[in-house]
Motif scaffolding. Structure first.
Motif, PDB file in Angstrom:
ATOM      1  N   ARG A  49      38.537  84.762  85.559  1.00  9.75           N
ATOM      2  CA  ARG A  49      37.190  84.357  85.969  1.00  9.75           C
ATOM      3  C   ARG A  49      36.169  84.968  85.033  1.00  9.75           C
ATOM      4  O   ARG A  49      36.335  86.084  84.579  1.00  9.75           O
ATOM      5  CB  ARG A  49      36.963  84.876  87.405  1.00  9.75           C
ATOM      6  N   GLU A  51      31.769  85.419  83.997  1.00 14.08           N
ATOM      7  CA  GLU A  51      30.481  85.577  84.670  1.00 14.08           C
ATOM      8  C   GLU A  51      29.954  84.222  85.123  1.00 14.08           C
ATOM      9  O   GLU A  51      30.280  83.195  84.541  1.00 14.08           O
ATOM     10  CB  GLU A  51      29.438  86.190  83.722  1.00 14.08           C
ATOM     11  N   ASP A  55      33.273  82.595  93.045  1.00 12.24           N
ATOM     12  CA  ASP A  55      34.320  83.611  93.199  1.00 12.24           C
ATOM     13  C   ASP A  55      35.705  82.991  93.087  1.00 12.24           C
ATOM     14  O   ASP A  55      36.641  83.599  92.595  1.00 12.24           O
ATOM     15  CB  ASP A  55      34.164  84.316  94.552  1.00 12.24           C
ATOM     16  N   HIS A  56      35.812  81.781  93.578  1.00 13.20           N
ATOM     17  CA  HIS A  56      37.066  81.040  93.390  1.00 13.20           C
ATOM     18  C   HIS A  56      36.724  79.810  92.564  1.00 13.20           C
ATOM     19  O   HIS A  56      36.287  78.792  93.112  1.00 13.20           O
ATOM     20  CB  HIS A  56      37.675  80.638  94.732  1.00 13.20           C
TER      21      HIS A  56
END
Ligand code: GLA
Length: 696
Positions: A49, A51, A55-56
């Motif tokens: 992941r 920036e 979140d997912h």
């Protein structure tokens, strides 16, 4: 997570699937070795992941939806009870075979089931389709359903899109995919001249071609990565475009998208060959049983609307003496149609022009050894017609509004049963009462207001007519190339690539269409000089050589030609007949040349090949560089000749004409590495080059 691979002869697709989760296509590329570890392939491409990501991070895969932070175009947009139904479809099951996969997604809350089907077929061409079922209560309105969502590997950094206008179809534009991607749409009831249903993506020489096989409106979106997924891949979406409220699914109903067609190849010639194989084996109706493509003479650019039985009989006689095999009577033969302001819809023979009907003309055509073809434009109606006077409500219109015309005509509402019934009876009667071997089916107006289910109505009419008259060949024309796609080609036998028969223009238009479609479906006519559209004059030798590379015809009045021109034309018709077996079955190669004024194409088939080398500009050097050939067997030896007649301006520059007559024998390697030096200095000169592989 499960991993599945599907293989063609040269292509592998790898999918990652998770029941209850998503489905993605991890790999699109050259055939992977058997035993490749697919989990490792996934690991090699997994991204952490970064920036500014959810979140997912969303994983749009084969079914991008407006969910989880995916902000680019979705594959589906639905409404229930007037409100947008935001979907969250999850894989419920999947089935795969060695050449294809079917993945079912379900969203119980939204009451939607989506089936994604990808199948690799002839030519290693991938056909993709989505099917949506309304599994909920109440009506489901479909605003959008893509045919394909393809996560495009990041190596495809450039694209070629197409634009065009009447008489100048398929102009290509190459540029970078980033940063803006591409968005295309049509809203005139057909693909139109704008070419938004064709696309190339480039990774160096490697090329991926995409097409939506649909004769109505389309949309296409290619969006570079930056939309939340953050994995470096662009998303390609293509689908049919519908108007709001057009597609309403009752509970239990399903909607299948048209097919999207994708091919991948190491170069543009290989891509053309892949598409051609697909079209020949999987699209064209009973292609294997087709007789040879007959040479046409079409009356349009010879006589226009100035038809009389005497002029037509004279034209048929002139045609036969040139070697023409099919005489096509274009616009102007019906009802009161003396120009383009009236009579569309009244498909009865004009008694003023043909007092005894078409029978005497057709009999003459047959007696001269040709068969007979006829122009129709069934989907249209002239306000000045008996049909319109009897049924003013049958055209597409908005109640209480004006009915603006285009080319003096309106479009019929083909979604209506009674309209289709009427057209079927009228066309069927024409075909029953006359020995008609060929219909030129035209469509010369944009659809506004746009009709609901107009394309489905068109297909239903065409399918019914073809079933009732299976021996009639049909051409799809729409002011030239305004409605060309692989779905109409699945119902017809050729298309009219452009109204522009100017050979200089055709040297751009034919290579552009033949990137996707084989030469046997591309009508290719010798027009008059000066050309009625561009005003350009061109020698008969140049016009005729260019027209050989396609389905050849003539669209000019031989009585307006000099004896020399007629002889030259007849000689090229004979050459076309000798070579059509090669041109219409073989592999097309696009030849590169350093001079941008030179267009080179060749077709190889079994032990023969024919090359067209044409110069449009005035070469900056006295001696244009040799033309390097392609597609030959490196070790084989070929006899190379220049079929006569030769271009008058250029023939004097041949160093040793007799040598070219008796033949030059060279290896495939020499012909491909070094090529042939031909006089290609003068504008508008062309050569045909014949090759025959010699026994070892
Ligand atoms: C369209 C076609 C032409 C011709 C005319 C006749 O423009 O594209 O080839 O048939 O109609 O009106």
């Amino acid at each position: 997570m499960d991993f599945v691979r599907c293989d063609g002869e040269t292509l592998t697709l790898v999918f990652a699937l998770e029941v209850g989760g998503t489905a993605d296509c991890l790999y699109v590329g050259a055939c992977l070795p058997a035993g490749e570890d697919l989990a490792m392939l996934a690991a090699a491409h997994a991204r952490g992941r970064h920036e500014s990501q959810p979140d997912h991070p969303p994983r749009p895969g084969l079914l991008p939806e407006r969910k989880a932070g995916w902000s680019a175009a979705p594959a589906l947009e639905l409404r229930r009870g007037g409100a947008r139904a935001l979907t969250d479809c999850r894989v419920s099951r999947w089935e795969a075979d060695p050449h294809g996969i079917t993945v079912t997604f379900v969203d119980e809350l939204a009451g939607a089931k989506i089936t994604v089907r990808w199948q690799i077929g002839a030519g290693d061409v991938l056909r993709a389709q989505l099917i949506l079922a309304n599994t909920g209560q109440g009506t489901l309105e479909v605003e959008r359903l893509a045919a394909l969502a393809l996560p495009v590997p990041a190596r495809f950094t450039h694209l070629t899109s197409y634009s065009g206008r009447w008489a100048s179809e398929m102009q290509d534009h190459r540029r970078s995919v980033a940063p803006d991607g591409l968005a295309r749409t049509s809203a005139i009831g057909k693909p139109g001249f704008h070419g938004g249903n064709w696309l190339l993506l480039h990774a160096g020489e490697e090329v991926l071609g995409a097409h939506l096989a649909w004769s109505g409106d389309h949309w296409l979106a290619l969006e570079p990565d930056n939309q939340g997924a953050g994995d470096g891949r662009a998303m390609l979406l293509m689908g049919a475009r519908w108007d709001a409220g057009e597609i309403l699914l009752a509970p239990g109903d399903t909607l299948a998208s048209p097919q999207a067609v994708i091919a991948l190849a190491p170069g543009r010639s290989a891509l053309a060959q892949a598409f051609h194989q697909h079209v020949r084996q999987a699209v064209l109706p009973q292609r294997a049983q087709w007789p040879l493509r007959k040479v046409h003479l079409n009356s349009w650019e010879a006589l226009g609307f100035a038809l009389s039985q005497a002029k037509l009989i004279a034209l048929t006689e002139a045609a036969a003496s040139l070697g023409i095999e099919r005489f096509v009577l274009d616009d102007g033969w019906f009802a009161a149609r003396r120009d383009d302001t009236s009579s569309l819809g009244d498909w009865t023979v004009c008694p003023d022009v043909f007092p005894q009907g078409l029978a005497p003309l057709i009999a003459r055509v047959h007696a001269l050894g040709m068969d007979f073809g006829l122009w129709v434009e069934p989907e249209m109606v002239s306000p000045d017609s008996d049909l319109y006077r009897a049924h003013p409500g049958w055209c597409l219109h908005t109640e209480g509004r004006q009915r603006p015309t285009m080319r003096g005509q309106l479009a019929l509402d083909l979604a209506r049963n009674e309209v289709r019934e009427h057209l079927f009876s009228a066309l069927s009667a024409l075909l029953r009462d006359h020995a008609i071997a060929y219909l030129k089916w035209d469509h010369n107006r944009d659809l506004y207001p746009n009709g609901k289910h107009q394309t489905e109505g068109f297909y239903a009419l065409l399918d019914r007519l073809r079933a009732a008259h299976p021996h009639v060949e049909i051409e799809s024309c729409s002011s030239g190339g305004g409605r060309i796609d692989m779905s109409v080609l699945g119902r017809t036998h050729r298309v009219w690539p452009s109204d522009n028969n100017d050979p200089v223009e055709r040297l751009r238009i034919i290579p552009a269409w033949s990137q996707f479609l084989p030469l046997e479906v591309l009508g290719s006519h010798v027009g008059p000089s000066p050309n009625p559209i561009t005003g350009r004059r061109a020698s008969m030798d140049f016009r005729a050589k260019v027209a050989v590379f396609g389905h050849m015809g003539v669209e000019a009045d031989p009585s307006q030609m000099t004896d020399r021109e007629r002889e030259t034309l007849a000689a090229h018709i004979a050459l076309y007949k000798a070579w059509r077996g090669v041109l219409h079955s073989g592999a097309l190669h696009r030849l590169a040349h350093p001079d941008p004024g030179v267009t080179g194409m060749m077709v190889t088939h079994q032990d023969k090949a024919l090359v067209l080398a044409a110069q449009t500009a005035f070469s900056p050097v006295f001696d244009a560089a040799p033309l390097r050939l392609a597609g030959l067997e490196p070790q084989a030896r070929y006899r190379v000749t220049l079929p006569e007649p030769w271009p008058p301006k250029a023939r004097h520059y041949l160093a040793d004409p007799d040598q070219w007559r008796s033949g030059i024998t060279l290896s495939g390697t020499a012909l491909m590495a070094q090529g042939l030096a031909l006089p290609l200095t003068h504008p508008e000169t062309a050569w045909l080059i014949a090759l025959e592989r010699l026994p070892q």
